[in-house]
Motif scaffolding. Structure first.
Motif, PDB file in Angstrom:
ATOM      1  N   VAL A 145      16.546 -15.626 -13.984  1.00 25.83           N
ATOM      2  CA  VAL A 145      15.697 -15.106 -12.933  1.00 25.83           C
ATOM      3  C   VAL A 145      14.488 -14.202 -13.223  1.00 25.83           C
ATOM      4  O   VAL A 145      14.672 -13.142 -13.806  1.00 25.83           O
ATOM      5  N   ILE A 146      13.560 -15.200 -12.804  1.00 24.57           N
ATOM      6  CA  ILE A 146      12.405 -14.477 -13.030  1.00 24.57           C
ATOM      7  C   ILE A 146      11.896 -13.505 -11.619  1.00 24.57           C
ATOM      8  O   ILE A 146      11.381 -14.646 -10.598  1.00 24.57           O
ATOM      9  N   GLN A 147      10.511 -12.627 -11.511  1.00 23.93           N
ATOM     10  CA  GLN A 147       9.744 -11.860 -10.589  1.00 23.93           C
ATOM     11  C   GLN A 147       8.447 -12.880 -10.735  1.00 23.93           C
ATOM     12  O   GLN A 147       7.829 -12.435 -11.690  1.00 23.93           O
ATOM     13  N   THR A 148       7.777 -13.837 -10.093  1.00 19.80           N
ATOM     14  CA  THR A 148       7.175 -14.602 -10.254  1.00 19.80           C
ATOM     15  C   THR A 148       6.631 -13.666  -9.004  1.00 19.80           C
ATOM     16  O   THR A 148       6.159 -14.300  -7.215  1.00 19.80           O
ATOM     17  N   GLY A 149       4.642 -13.062  -8.899  1.00 19.35           N
ATOM     18  CA  GLY A 149       4.830 -12.794  -7.488  1.00 19.35           C
ATOM     19  C   GLY A 149       5.380 -11.914  -7.090  1.00 19.35           C
ATOM     20  O   GLY A 149       6.319 -10.609  -7.651  1.00 19.35           O
ATOM     21  N   ALA A 150       5.533 -11.635  -5.552  1.00 24.72           N
ATOM     22  CA  ALA A 150       6.272 -10.806  -4.747  1.00 24.72           C
ATOM     23  C   ALA A 150       8.442 -11.505  -4.966  1.00 24.72           C
ATOM     24  O   ALA A 150       8.553 -10.777  -4.534  1.00 24.72           O
ATOM     25  N   LEU A 151       7.731 -13.111  -4.980  1.00 25.34           N
ATOM     26  CA  LEU A 151       8.836 -13.272  -5.860  1.00 25.34           C
ATOM     27  C   LEU A 151      10.005 -13.130  -6.664  1.00 25.34           C
ATOM     28  O   LEU A 151       9.638 -13.229  -6.881  1.00 25.34           O
ATOM     29  N   LEU A 152      11.531 -13.445  -6.185  1.00 27.84           N
ATOM     30  CA  LEU A 152      12.781 -13.893  -6.547  1.00 27.84           C
ATOM     31  C   LEU A 152      12.963 -14.759  -7.742  1.00 27.84           C
ATOM     32  O   LEU A 152      13.606 -15.456  -6.082  1.00 27.84           O
ATOM     33  N   ALA A 153      12.412 -15.824  -8.437  1.00 28.94           N
ATOM     34  CA  ALA A 153      12.798 -16.473  -8.480  1.00 28.94           C
ATOM     35  C   ALA A 153      14.099 -17.438  -9.425  1.00 28.94           C
ATOM     36  O   ALA A 153      13.270 -17.010 -10.253  1.00 28.94           O
ATOM     37  N   TRP A 154      14.364 -17.742  -8.496  1.00 30.29           N
ATOM     38  CA  TRP A 154      15.924 -18.220  -8.717  1.00 30.29           C
ATOM     39  C   TRP A 154      16.159 -19.792  -9.755  1.00 30.29           C
ATOM     40  O   TRP A 154      15.767 -21.117  -9.187  1.00 30.29           O
ATOM     41  N   ASP A 155      15.895 -20.077 -11.476  1.00 32.65           N
ATOM     42  CA  ASP A 155      15.775 -21.193 -11.311  1.00 32.65           C
ATOM     43  C   ASP A 155      17.128 -21.582 -11.724  1.00 32.65           C
ATOM     44  O   ASP A 155      18.113 -21.929 -12.897  1.00 32.65           O
ATOM     45  N   GLY A 156      17.597 -22.866 -10.504  1.00 28.86           N
ATOM     46  CA  GLY A 156      18.735 -23.446 -11.231  1.00 28.86           C
ATOM     47  C   GLY A 156      19.025 -25.174 -11.427  1.00 28.86           C
ATOM     48  O   GLY A 156      19.706 -25.610 -10.914  1.00 28.86           O
ATOM     49  N   ALA A 157      17.765 -24.954 -11.591  1.00 35.23           N
ATOM     50  CA  ALA A 157      17.628 -26.702 -11.978  1.00 35.23           C
ATOM     51  C   ALA A 157      17.835 -26.988 -13.694  1.00 35.23           C
ATOM     52  O   ALA A 157      18.853 -26.047 -14.755  1.00 35.23           O
ATOM     53  N   ARG A 158      18.809 -28.111 -13.946  1.00 32.34           N
ATOM     54  CA  ARG A 158      18.908 -28.789 -14.933  1.00 32.34           C
ATOM     55  C   ARG A 158      18.188 -27.970 -16.380  1.00 32.34           C
ATOM     56  O   ARG A 158      17.335 -28.037 -16.519  1.00 32.34           O
TER      57      ARG A 158
END
Length: 618
Positions: free
Chosen positions: A560-573
């Motif tokens: 769960v990483i802040q990318t710019g103004a987004l909070l990106a949730w990496d739920g991929a394998r």
């Protein structure tokens, strides 16, 4: 209402139209699972399969498959009444003279129902198999999912006793049938059964074990409940309190353990701590993923006792919602007063089915000072099994925590990524396949409460001014009609409340992170706060499927990483090339041939149509 045993509960459900008999012959391997899974997801009745191939005993499943049936089983009109029942018991008055003390008498009478009572003539010992007579294949234990390592007892009440103190424990640990008289014993390292086995090993003795199948519904629930460490409070005591009468137990035939006298079956035996452990699994688990094979102790069955006409009760776990979601909800209600005693600003809390218990907790609070959301979340991490929670979302007291969409709207509107999110570490459920280590990983706190000036970096003011001055800022999300196309993206959509849902076919390391950076830089991200990247088996049109995948597949510290103004949730394998060395388990999917067979036979089962089409695959 107290039910003498599970069959009396079944009769009441049948009278109310909440249990349906299926006379058509069915297989205990996969077919019962497919039928029951469709029924519980549709909120349908419990099922009694009267003709199970290869066994003389019927199977009942889904007895606790709705909120209403769980409330009925626990003797309340609604699950919310459980909180009131516990709150009345713990609110004992110690003052007020004679009148104050007398007001405690009804509550103390309830408390006196806690200890179990010993009986001589137990229905569960009407039939006894000993030694070579023991043959577990005669009991209709289910093979639930295609990749399961064998048949599993899914509602086992596993009873052990501390070899030093004599303290009793009952837990619901799955039991895989290995041979006619041996099973696996799935004791994870933090479970009480494991502690008892370790003590037995130090003392150089075997550990006696009894596995009860059945009993009344209150006891089945009690075996799943996360009991607080209160002297004298065990699962029999909790069941007695819920029943309003002391629970009947009897001594085992070949073990010195108290077992429920009103169960359907009892497996008696021992675990030898000096033996090599055996390979147990795979098992389609409550997470909706398979738990992969591992080594666990072996249980030797020395006797089986049962009623003259027993019924085999079972459940299935897998992709939510499942029957266990309602047991979890009962525990929420039962332990809310205790949580409020320790953390009084808690108004309510909820563990949504998409979070399969530990992965997601919503909590509403009465907020009165800055930083209070983090205080509450960290306090929850310290409460018993709540230590396994992965994501805790804190909202204002006016937000309904059982409204899944409402909570996530508050997150999008009031929680600024980075400022109002906090990553930490701690214990995780050992079934969590995505954590950085076995039983250890990242955690995420999201503060979605209304902010005070101190929390947003506003100008300092006098203490009097700050006391009631709440920050007015609220983000207004919006979806974009023009979404970009990138490598591996099979499907995507944005929601009006600020979420970007993506199904990604991942083929190389770092692909999800690169996608997050590209999406964050795109104009379509302007009205979005959360980018949810899922695997290619996820339906982006189904928000529950999206969050279930995300929450299972993330370690918040890593993914769960802040990318710019987004909070990106990496739920991929996660791939080995990304430093993830453990095998990545598959999602649970029923065999296509079984789905087609159940489709074809649905009209013979005598069950109601689901979604207008009998046997619609899910």
């Amino acid at each position: 209402m107290a039910f003498p045993e599970i069959q009396s509960f079944m009769r009441l459900l049948e009278e109310r139209g909440e249990l349906v008999r299926v006379a058509t012959p069915v297989s205990r391997e996969l077919e019962i699972t497919e039928i029951a899974d469709r029924m519980v997801k549709a909120g349908g009745p419990a099922l009694l399969f009267e003709n199970v191939r290869g066994s003389d005993y019927p199977v009942v499943i889904g007895l606790l498959g709705t909120r209403e049936r769980v409330a009925l089983a626990l003797g309340v009109s609604d699950l919310d009444d459980l909180a009131a029942k516990v709150r009345a018991l713990i609110d004992l008055k110690g003052s007020g003279g004679v009148g104050g003390m007398l007001s405690n008498l009804p509550k103390l009478r309830d408390a006196m129902n806690l200890p179990p009572r010993r009986v001589r003539n137990a229905p569960v010992q009407q039939v006894v198999w000993r030694g070579d007579e023991v043959d577990l294949s005669k009991i209709p234990v289910l093979k639930c999912w295609p990749l399961d390592g064998g048949p599993f007892v899914t509602l086992p009440l596993v009873i052990t006793k501390d070899p030093e103190t004599g303290e009793r424990n009952m837990g619901m640990y799955r039991v895989q049938v290995m041979t006619k008289n041996t099973t696996g014993m799935h004791w994870q390292r933090h479970k009480t059964g494991t502690k008892h086995l370790e003590k037995a090993k130090k003392l150089g003795q075997r550990l006696e074990v009894a596995v009860a199948i059945g009993g009344d519904p209150a006891l089945i629930y009690a075996a799943t409940a996360p009991l607080p460490p209160i002297p004298g409070l065990d699962e029999f005591a909790l069941a007695g309190y819920l029943r309003g009468q002391r629970y009947p137990v009897t001594r085992g035939i070949t073990v010195g353990l108290d077992v429920p006298a009103n169960a359907e079956f009892i497996l008696e035996g021992y675990v030898d701590p000096t033996e090599d452990w055996v390979v147990e699994g795979p098992f389609g688990d409550h997470t909706g993923f398979y738990t992969l094979p591992d080594l666990y102790p072996q249980f030797h069955v020395t006797a089986v006792t049962m009623r003259e006409h027993p019924v085999y009760p079972a459940t299935i776990v897998g992709r939510p919602p499942m029957e266990d979601a309602y047991l979890i909800e009962a525990s929420e209600r039962l332990f809310l007063p205790a949580a409020q005693l320790i953390i009084p600003e808690i108004v309510d809390y909820h563990m949504p089915p998409a979070g399969v218990a530990h992965n997601l907790v919503f909590v509403s609070i009465k907020k009165s000072y800055p930083g209070q959301a983090y205080k509450v979340a960290n306090g929850l991490f310290g409460l018993g099994q709540m230590m396994f929670a992965k994501v805790i979302v804190v909202v204002d007291e006016g937000v309904q925590v059982n409204d899944f969409g409402a909570v996530w709207r508050e997150v999008s509107a009031r929680a600024v990524p980075g400022r109002d999110t906090l990553v930490t570490r701690g214990p995780t459920d050992v079934l969590d396949h995505s954590s950085r280590g076995w039983g250890y990983g990242g955690k995420l706190i999201i503060d979605a409460t209304t902010k005070r000036p101190e929390e947003v970096g506003g100008a300092q003011s006098s203490r009097e001014d700050q006391a009631g001055d709440l920050a007015p800022e609220v983000f207004t999300p919006h979806a974009s009609a023009d979404l970009p196309t990138f490598e591996g993206v099979l499907a995507q959509r944005q929601t009006p409340d600020g979420y970007w849902l993506v199904a990604l076919h991942k083929t190389r390391p770092g692909q999800a992170q690169a996608l997050a950076q590209a999406f964050a830089a795109h104009p379509a991200a302007a009205g979005i706060r959360h980018l949810l990247i899922c695997d290619d088996q996820t339906d982006v049109e189904n928000i529950q499927d999206v969050w279930w995948t995300i929450l299972n597949n993330i370690d918040p510290e890593r993914d769960v990483i802040q990318t710019g103004a987004l909070l990106a949730w990496d739920g991929a394998r996660k791939l080995p090339e990304e430093g993830f060395v453990r095998p990545w388990p598959p999602k649970i999917v029923m065999d296509a041939d079984v789905v087609r067979r159940v489709d074809a036979l649905w009209h013979l089962y005598g069950l109601p149509k689901l979604d207008g089409e009998p046997g619609t695959p899910h």
